[in-house]
Design an enzyme around this catalytic site. Structure first.
Site, PDB file in Angstrom:
ATOM      1  N   ASP A 196      -9.742  -4.650   3.505  1.00 12.47           N
ATOM      2  CA  ASP A 196     -10.584  -4.714   2.559  1.00 12.47           C
ATOM      3  C   ASP A 196     -11.574  -5.654   3.023  1.00 12.47           C
ATOM      4  O   ASP A 196     -13.191  -5.261   2.841  1.00 12.47           O
ATOM      5  CB  ASP A 196     -10.042  -5.068   1.231  1.00 12.47           C
ATOM      6  CG  ASP A 196      -9.065  -4.205   0.760  1.00 12.47           C
ATOM      7  OD1 ASP A 196      -8.699  -3.250   1.226  1.00 12.47           O
ATOM      8  OD2 ASP A 196      -8.711  -4.431  -0.227  1.00 12.47           O
ATOM      9  N   GLU A 448       3.661  -9.953   2.061  1.00 14.56           N
ATOM     10  CA  GLU A 448       2.229  -8.789   2.049  1.00 14.56           C
ATOM     11  C   GLU A 448       1.736  -9.136   3.389  1.00 14.56           C
ATOM     12  O   GLU A 448       1.345  -8.150   4.250  1.00 14.56           O
ATOM     13  CB  GLU A 448       1.383  -8.977   0.922  1.00 14.56           C
ATOM     14  CG  GLU A 448       0.291  -8.221   0.971  1.00 14.56           C
ATOM     15  CD  GLU A 448      -0.648  -8.579  -0.264  1.00 14.56           C
ATOM     16  OE1 GLU A 448      -1.660  -7.901  -0.537  1.00 14.56           O
ATOM     17  OE2 GLU A 448      -0.535  -9.551  -0.982  1.00 14.56           O
TER      18      GLU A 448
END
Length: 536
Positions: A196, A448
């Protein structure tokens, strides 16, 4: 028998590669438990709190790991995602769970308004989705899931049902997203590429006026430290781009006006009148296109399994590989770069995306060698300064070991590079990366992402694709050649395909020793060189 026990149980005739009494067996059971906790009944959320819906490329990676413990559930994971496919072929990057409160995630279904704003593009009416996409890992995942249990797959008609949808997905990307006219797919939003806030997006995003901060509320900061997440300025630009695309009816390509699904009243929001327009951001990304090429190889295998030759798919994969080299390879930097289609030229930022094409077998030998040198050199430090591959250049001005895609190491890119090293015969380096991924996945509680130097957990823990890809590395040490992804030599009967799914390469065989295997084989390095010269 409880659900976790069912997932761990293996058919008697299938050989287990783990021993529950060993540390590897313990890691296996812990990874399975993560996937069990994140299972909704039809799909797997990346993280219960931070990402409470179904994400597109997450589900593909999750299915790749799930195939080792429940091929049936791995099939369901992909089928649920494909049930939300749009009429124009796109697979949306989020499929929303209607039971999750609207304020649990932003931007939610009330922002995307897929069933109205996406009506002209064929958005489904029975489920709410986003309107953008994510990297096309899905055909690769479908082929690997089939190979986990070909008998079950054939009995359920799994490939027969998913192949037309996957073909439509690739057709959408190849026909609607070639914004640069050079044969490669462009992403129209940083979220589409999946990385992102990577520094590669900074220059093209600088053209985008951010949405006013008061026009949205970030739910991600409720579950993670602000210093680990994209900045508010970045987020404002993400929202502006997404709203502009929505208000144009999710129509691809630059232009004025609004799509049939957008209402006049929609123009006053973050993407309202005077906005810059969704066509102002279009970037050709090496990882996105490399995953499309890998999935073209997978579609060729699927076509062969279903009785076709797969030749056209292999030819297309070779053509895309040539375009990738022609448009994005930078020999001076020793990796692939993003190309800013609207601004013109390559973006001079070194990111892990530029290493992911190592996954491809048709790369010229000198390019594969250069990628390995870059991976292990001072900019990424694998095998030296770093424990896992950072997402961004260690020497870059924007490097931050904790801020999302601006430096931390991610497990999906680690998995892709491990598979790539193995594809190009770099077995020792692949083994070392595999060991590091498994070690840090366990010690970080399946984080993550992590600090690339220390392995310190960042973001969410109990993250699904980290657990799933841990399972894949525990069970599958042969790599993509072990499932004959890049080998489509004709076979006389269907039973031979079972062997193709499960038989590793003969000792000493490397991708480059298999060049020139005929029309159904992968594009050779020499062919890629010829295609590049021809394109120039």
């Amino acid at each position: 028998m409880d659900r976790t026990a069912q997932l761990v149980a293996r058919p008697a005739e299938r050989t287990s590669v783990y021993d529950p009494g060993t540390s590897a067996g313990s890691l296996h059971l812990r990874a399975v438990a993560v996937l069990e906790r994140n299972w909704t009944g039809t799909s797997t959320v990346p993280s219960r709190r931070l990402y409470p819906h179904q994400w597109s490329w997450d589900s593909a990676f999750i299915a790749i790991g799930l195939r080792h413990v429940s091929p049936r559930r791995a099939q369901t994971e992909l089928e649920t995602l494909l049930d939300a496919q749009w009429g124009d072929g796109r697979i949306p990057h989020i499929v929303f769970n209607p039971s999750v409160p609207l304020d649990a995630y932003f931007p939610g279904p009330d922002f995307w308004r897929s069933s109205t704003a996406g009506r002209a593009a064929g958005a489904p009416r029975t489920v709410q989705t986003s309107g953008i996409v994510q990297p096309p890992v899905h055909a690769l995942a479908a082929w690997l899931v089939h190979c986990a249990d070909p008998g079950l797959s054939r009995a359920r008609g799994f490939l027969t049902r998913v192949y037309p949808r996957l073909a439509a997905w690739h057709r959408y990307l190849l026909h609607r997203r070639d914004a640069g006219g050079g044969g490669l797919v462009s992403v129209v939003h940083p979220w589409e590429q999946g990385m992102d806030n990577a520094p590669s997006w900074d220059a093209p995003l600088a053209r985008i006026a951010p949405a006013p901060a008061r026009s949205f509320r970030r739910a991600d900061l409720d579950h993670g430290a602000a210093e680990d997440r994209p900045t508010d300025l970045d987020y404002g630009r993400y929202v502006r781009l997404a709203a502009d695309y929505r208000d144009r009816g999710y129509r691809d390509g630059p232009g004025e006006g609004y799509g049939e699904g957008a209402r006049e009243g929609d123009r006053g929001g973050p993407g309202g009148e005077g906005a810059t327009g969704g066509g102002d951001f279009a970037v050709e990304d090496p990882a996105f296109n490399a995953l499309l090429i890998a999935s073209e190889h997978a579609l060729a295998r699927i076509a062969h399994e279903l009785g076709a030759t797969g030749t056209a798919r292999q030819v297309r994969a070779g053509r895309l590989t040539a375009a990738l080299v022609d448009r994005l390879w930078d020999p001076a930097q020793g990796l692939f770069l993003c190309r800013d289609v609207r601004g013109g030229g390559l973006i001079r930022e070194r990111g892990v995306s530029g290493l992911v094409p190592l996954l491809l077998p048709g790369l010229p030998r000198e390019i594969a060698t250069a990628l390995v040198e870059t991976l292990r050199g001072p900019h990424f430090g694998l095998g030296g300064a770093t424990r896992l591959v950072p997402s961004y250049d260690l020497l870059g001005e924007a490097f931050d070991p904790h801020r999302y895609w601006r430096g931390p190491a991610w497990f999906n890119t680690g998995w892709l590079l491990e598979r790539g090293l193995r594809t190009h015969g770099e077995r020792a380096h692949a083994d070392a990366l595999r060991a590091a991924v498994l070690d840090i996945a366990g010690t970080s509680e399946f984080a993550e992402y992590v600090d690339p130097y220390t392995g310190e957990a960042c973001g969410a823990t109990g993250f699904s694709w980290t657990a799933a890809l841990t399972l894949d590395l525990l069970h599958d040490t042969a790599g993509l050649y072990g499932t004959a992804l890049y080998d489509t030599d004709d076979q006389d009967d269907q039973d031979d395909t079972d062997a193709a799914c499960t038989t590793p390469e003969a000792p000493g065989t490397t991708p480059h020793s298999r060049e020139g295997t005929g029309d159904d084989g992968p594009a050779s390095s020499a062919r890629v060189r010829r295609d590049v010269r021809r394109r120039r």
